[in-house]
Motif scaffolding. Sequence first.
Motif, PDB file in Angstrom:
ATOM      1  N   THR A   1     -57.410  67.476  12.353  1.00  0.00           N
ATOM      2  CA  THR A   1     -57.842  68.501  13.291  1.00  0.00           C
ATOM      3  C   THR A   1     -56.651  69.016  14.088  1.00  0.00           C
ATOM      4  O   THR A   1     -56.574  70.192  14.430  1.00  0.00           O
ATOM      5  CB  THR A   1     -58.894  67.925  14.257  1.00  0.00           C
TER       6      THR A   1
ATOM      7  N   ALA B   1     -56.215  76.926  17.974  1.00  0.00           N
ATOM      8  CA  ALA B   1     -57.202  76.077  17.307  1.00  0.00           C
ATOM      9  C   ALA B   1     -57.903  75.240  18.373  1.00  0.00           C
ATOM     10  O   ALA B   1     -57.313  74.911  19.405  1.00  0.00           O
ATOM     11  CB  ALA B   1     -56.529  75.164  16.289  1.00  0.00           C
TER      12      ALA B   1
ATOM     13  N   ASP C   1     -67.439  64.641   9.267  1.00  0.00           N
ATOM     14  CA  ASP C   1     -67.491  65.525  10.435  1.00  0.00           C
ATOM     15  C   ASP C   1     -68.047  64.828  11.674  1.00  0.00           C
ATOM     16  O   ASP C   1     -68.401  65.489  12.653  1.00  0.00           O
ATOM     17  CB  ASP C   1     -68.350  66.755  10.116  1.00  0.00           C
TER      18      ASP C   1
ATOM     19  N   CYS D   1     -51.342  81.359   5.279  1.00  0.00           N
ATOM     20  CA  CYS D   1     -52.506  81.001   6.086  1.00  0.00           C
ATOM     21  C   CYS D   1     -52.591  81.898   7.315  1.00  0.00           C
ATOM     22  O   CYS D   1     -51.599  82.080   8.025  1.00  0.00           O
ATOM     23  CB  CYS D   1     -52.432  79.546   6.539  1.00  0.00           C
TER      24      CYS D   1
ATOM     25  N   ALA E   1     -56.965  76.806  10.707  1.00  0.00           N
ATOM     26  CA  ALA E   1     -58.148  76.442   9.927  1.00  0.00           C
ATOM     27  C   ALA E   1     -57.902  76.655   8.438  1.00  0.00           C
ATOM     28  O   ALA E   1     -58.316  75.840   7.602  1.00  0.00           O
ATOM     29  CB  ALA E   1     -59.352  77.252  10.402  1.00  0.00           C
ATOM     30  N   GLU E   2     -57.227  77.743   8.095  1.00  0.00           N
ATOM     31  CA  GLU E   2     -56.948  77.994   6.681  1.00  0.00           C
ATOM     32  C   GLU E   2     -55.969  76.972   6.109  1.00  0.00           C
ATOM     33  O   GLU E   2     -55.988  76.696   4.904  1.00  0.00           O
ATOM     34  CB  GLU E   2     -56.411  79.414   6.486  1.00  0.00           C
TER      35      GLU E   2
ATOM     36  N   ARG F   1     -56.095  73.915   6.407  1.00  0.00           N
ATOM     37  CA  ARG F   1     -56.831  72.738   5.934  1.00  0.00           C
ATOM     38  C   ARG F   1     -57.343  72.918   4.510  1.00  0.00           C
ATOM     39  O   ARG F   1     -57.812  71.957   3.891  1.00  0.00           O
ATOM     40  CB  ARG F   1     -57.971  72.422   6.896  1.00  0.00           C
ATOM     41  N   ASP F   2     -57.286  74.147   3.996  1.00  0.00           N
ATOM     42  CA  ASP F   2     -57.683  74.393   2.606  1.00  0.00           C
ATOM     43  C   ASP F   2     -56.504  74.332   1.628  1.00  0.00           C
ATOM     44  O   ASP F   2     -56.689  74.478   0.421  1.00  0.00           O
ATOM     45  CB  ASP F   2     -58.356  75.765   2.488  1.00  0.00           C
TER      46      ASP F   2
ATOM     47  N   PRO G   1     -52.661  73.591  17.571  1.00  0.00           N
ATOM     48  CA  PRO G   1     -53.426  72.381  17.252  1.00  0.00           C
ATOM     49  C   PRO G   1     -52.609  71.129  17.573  1.00  0.00           C
ATOM     50  O   PRO G   1     -52.381  70.263  16.725  1.00  0.00           O
ATOM     51  CB  PRO G   1     -53.683  72.530  15.753  1.00  0.00           C
TER      52      PRO G   1
ATOM     53  N   GLU H   1     -63.526  64.315  15.421  1.00  0.00           N
ATOM     54  CA  GLU H   1     -62.257  64.931  15.082  1.00  0.00           C
ATOM     55  C   GLU H   1     -61.249  63.851  14.696  1.00  0.00           C
ATOM     56  O   GLU H   1     -61.351  62.703  15.132  1.00  0.00           O
ATOM     57  CB  GLU H   1     -61.729  65.760  16.258  1.00  0.00           C
TER      58      GLU H   1
ATOM     59  N   LEU I   1     -52.226  69.234   8.944  1.00  0.00           N
ATOM     60  CA  LEU I   1     -53.434  70.042   8.798  1.00  0.00           C
ATOM     61  C   LEU I   1     -53.893  70.069   7.345  1.00  0.00           C
ATOM     62  O   LEU I   1     -55.088  69.942   7.052  1.00  0.00           O
ATOM     63  CB  LEU I   1     -53.173  71.465   9.300  1.00  0.00           C
TER      64      LEU I   1
ATOM     65  N   ASP J   1     -54.394  81.209   9.952  1.00  0.00           N
ATOM     66  CA  ASP J   1     -54.568  80.381  11.147  1.00  0.00           C
ATOM     67  C   ASP J   1     -54.594  78.914  10.729  1.00  0.00           C
ATOM     68  O   ASP J   1     -54.617  78.599   9.533  1.00  0.00           O
ATOM     69  CB  ASP J   1     -55.839  80.773  11.903  1.00  0.00           C
TER      70      ASP J   1
END
Length: 384
Positions: free
Chosen positions: A329, A87, A304, A369, A373-374, A376-377, A97, A307, A324, A371
């Motif tokens: 971030t 990340a 945004d 997930c 990034a996923e 965070r959802d 991350p 970070e 996350l 990664d």
Amino acid sequence: MAEPLAPAAPAPPAAPPAAGPAGAAPFAASLADFAALARAALPPEVYDFVAGGSGAETALAANRAALDRVAVLPRMLRGIDRPRTDAPLLGRPQALPVAVAPMAYQRLVHPDGEPALAAAAGAAGVPYVASTLSSATVEQIAAAGGPVWFQLYWLRDRGMVRELVDRAQRAGCTALMLTVDVPILGPRLRDVRNGFALPPHVAAANLPGSRDDLAHAGTPGTSAVARHTSAAFASALTWSDVAWLRGRTDLPLVVKGVLDPRDAVLAADAGADAVVVSNHGGRQLDAAPAGLTMLPQVRTAVGDRCEVLVDGGISGGVDVLRALALGATGVLVGRPLLWALAVGGRAGADAAFALLAAELRDALTLAGCADPAEARDLRTITEG
């Protein structure tokens, strides 16, 4: 005018804590296991210096409690086999991350100190944050390999601040991290009870000679480190100082130690590229909430614009996943990595990073997930 700052000579060697055969990594089934191993290996007063919080240690306990209250709703049938753990942090790709939190005087726990942990971080693809109060110079730490960020405490002498920033840039540091939550040192009562002082072989290597004499002068019922900090640190830092620092360097600027979302907005207004939501490991205001508790509000406040990282009690891959999922971030990991250094030097640190990467990969797989990034959802539930 500030006297010139010159790199300090390397500290003389000290005997490492016992950790099995030379060069062998201590066995730990999880990153969190290193704490018990370190407690058995270190002198009690050194263990207390690292492990302790301020006051009644309410904020220290709040960090772990906040993490344990966060439940993550995993997603099913996502076709995830082996997720990626890489990340970006501050616009640069990292293997995890994660960054190593700034921690002072690491030669207290192992004679190889900061360069050994920095080298392990570099091998793991993780940024290492070098403290102003490192027991090795920023030049020695940067030479260990891997990305290094420099953590700045604002000193009473602005000339020394300028010189530290310039030295960090010349050494090749890739970011600056300004810690803003230490106008004075929080009352570390374990250190007071122990009459804690730095041993002769450990010094604030980034400061010029004799600047940390107070930290070595032990007196029963006081903390020598607190006396030194009070004498060295400026207690009246303002947001205009942050703006001044922003104007002095082109490096990414991280502001560490915000909890109120209003301060996170002010940091972004001053040009910060990132904020670290943090109660300083429970070592400053004992009434402060855990960073994780305030993370969602800070993320909402800054959007945004910058970070948002978080620290405090992170002790494994599941904790990284929790952060996350709440909008971070990335995270800073501190004590568990220092414990690993204490019991195994470079080999211990390497083992700790391998465990952290494996734990995060497992957590991502189990959460469905591909990664970070996923992650965070993911949705979360705060229990209790």
